[in-house]
Write an enzyme that holds these catalytic residues in place. Structure first.
Site, PDB file in Angstrom:
ATOM      1  N   ARG A 104       0.847  -1.207   0.000  1.00 27.37           N
ATOM      2  CA  ARG A 104       0.000   0.000   0.000  1.00 27.37           C
ATOM      3  C   ARG A 104       0.880   1.254   0.000  1.00 27.37           C
ATOM      4  NH1 ARG A 104      -0.786   4.860   1.841  1.00 27.37           N
ATOM      5  NH2 ARG A 104      -0.153   4.136   3.896  1.00 27.37           N
ATOM      6  N   ASP A 105       1.571   1.477   1.077  1.00 30.80           N
ATOM      7  CA  ASP A 105       2.363   2.696   1.229  1.00 30.80           C
ATOM      8  C   ASP A 105       3.471   2.754   0.177  1.00 30.80           C
ATOM      9  OD1 ASP A 105       3.723   4.904   2.190  1.00 30.80           O
ATOM     10  OD2 ASP A 105       3.762   4.238   4.260  1.00 30.80           O
ATOM     11  N   HIS A 147       6.460   4.080  12.600  1.00 29.31           N
ATOM     12  CA  HIS A 147       6.483   4.070  11.133  1.00 29.31           C
ATOM     13  C   HIS A 147       7.471   5.148  10.691  1.00 29.31           C
ATOM     14  CE1 HIS A 147       4.206   3.712   7.147  1.00 29.31           C
ATOM     15  NE2 HIS A 147       4.980   4.764   6.962  1.00 29.31           N
ATOM     16  N   HIS A 178      10.366   6.846   8.150  1.00 27.38           N
ATOM     17  CA  HIS A 178      10.818   7.003   6.764  1.00 27.38           C
ATOM     18  C   HIS A 178      12.317   7.282   6.752  1.00 27.38           C
ATOM     19  CE1 HIS A 178       6.892   7.758   4.326  1.00 27.38           C
ATOM     20  NE2 HIS A 178       6.728   6.812   5.229  1.00 27.38           N
ATOM     21  N   CYS A 231       8.582   9.694  -1.154  1.00 25.25           N
ATOM     22  CA  CYS A 231       8.138  10.663  -0.175  1.00 25.25           C
ATOM     23  C   CYS A 231       7.801  11.918  -0.958  1.00 25.25           C
ATOM     24  CB  CYS A 231       9.284  10.899   0.805  1.00 25.25           C
ATOM     25  SG  CYS A 231       8.844  11.969   2.137  1.00 25.25           S
ATOM     26  N   ASN A 240       9.632   4.802   3.149  1.00 23.80           N
ATOM     27  CA  ASN A 240       9.702   3.899   4.301  1.00 23.80           C
ATOM     28  C   ASN A 240      11.064   3.231   4.450  1.00 23.80           C
ATOM     29  OD1 ASN A 240       6.668   3.866   4.807  1.00 23.80           O
ATOM     30  ND2 ASN A 240       6.797   3.316   2.662  1.00 23.80           N
TER      31      ASN A 240
HETATM   32 ZN    ZN Z   1       5.236   5.422   5.058  1.00 22.14          ZN
END
Ligand code: ZN
Length: 317
Positions: free
Chosen positions: A26-27, A220, A222, A253, A262
């Site tokens: 997803r991300d 979470h 990055h 990002c 991430n």
């Molecule tokens: Zn993320």
């Protein structure tokens, strides 16, 4: 159903075990410039599902015109074949998305809802104020719990906002407390544009654990500025036992444009295993999946372990 079970966040845990959620599908996929074919997504998720990971963020119920990369979310959810003990998560941005998601109620176990701690970022991201979003999210949380699904709340820009700069810890933890009161059993703190540093990560997670008893607290990070793993280590030392990461370091990002997103699952797992922290994941399988993603995308990904492979040498036991 609500936060009656106590999640064992603890800095004094000798045999340290952590939860890892794979968020690449997803991300990661959402923030890659290419749209990945549905069959490729399914193959990659199936491979991840056999890596020992117990949580995968699979899809998002967002408008296809807003995020075309994820417009095949339902087809992906229907097509994947992961072991029964792997929790499938979907991200839902608003009530309409929740209506859609609940129409496919049997395809997942967890729903993530989100808000940005920064007013400006929230406005730019979903064009609403933080308070409007909180009101909506807490209503949606009730509906999710009524469906016997797990409700996770995610707070973006928890460690800084590219528009506003510092985001006060008290503001972030205040939002988290509201989520916990509304029944969220897990709260994720996102370093959306990679502004955290290890000293702050340690202070933040120590405070979060104290203020949110019984809630699973998820980090979470990055890697936008190369500090993602250092932050994960600091959060671990502060007692955090739940992390999110993306295989292949997939995901960009938006600010600054072109920077990495991430932290890589294989780099996180490699670090934890070398430290004697159990993740339950098979590192070689994660690396294989990341290498498959790299050849599927046809360009070099930024994870270190894709290049270096697992550490063979380990300290004498
Ligand atoms: Zn993320």
């Amino acid at each position: 159903m609500s936060s009656t079970t106590t999640f064992p966040n603890s800095a004094r845990d000798e045999n340290r075990t952590v939860h890892v959620r794979e968020v690449g599908p997803r991300d990661g996929f959402q923030n890659e410039p290419e749209t990945i074919a549905t069959d490729d997504k399914i193959r990659l998720i199936n491979a991840l599902g056999r890596s020992g990971v117990k949580r995968i963020e699979v899809a998002s119920f967002v408008r296809p015109d807003v995020i075309p990369q994820l417009s095949d979310g339902v087809a992906v959810l229907q097509g994947i074949d992961v072991p029964a003990d792997v929790q499938r998560m979907v991200l839902v941005p608003n009530s309409k998305g929740l209506d859609n998601a609940l129409g496919h109620r049997d395809l997942f176990e967890e729903i993530a809802l989100f808000v940005s701690a920064s007013e400006t970022h929230n406005k730019r991201n979903i064009n609403r104020s933080v308070q409007e979003t909180m009101d909506d999210v807490m209503q949606m949380g009730k509906r999710i719990l009524a469906e016997d699904l797990t409700y996770c709340a995610v707070i973006a820009t928890s460690f800084g906002c590219p528009f506003e700069g510092a985001v006060p810890m008290d503001r972030v933890l205040g939002l988290a407390e509201q989520f916990a009161e509304s029944g969220a059993t897990e709260i994720g703190f996102g370093d959306t544009t990679g502004m955290c540093n290890p000293a702050y990560a340690h202070r933040f997670f120590a405070a979060a654990i104290e203020r949110l008893p019984g809630v699973e607290i998820t980090a979470h990070f990055h890697n936008t500025r190369g500090q993602g793993l250092a932050n994960a280590y600091a959060a671990l030392e502060a007692g955090c036992r739940s992390f999110e990461s993306s295989f292949g370091e997939l995901g960009g990002c938006p600010v600054p444009a072109g920077s990495t997103g991430n932290i890589a699952t294989e780099d996180l797992v490699s670090m934890f295993h070398e430290m004697g922290v159990d993740t339950g994941l098979d590192l070689e399988r994660v690396i294989d999946a990341a290498r498959d993603a790299q050849s599927t995308l046809g360009r070099k990904l930024t994870s270190h372990s894709i290049i270096a492979g697992p550490v063979i040498w380990s300290p004498a036991s």
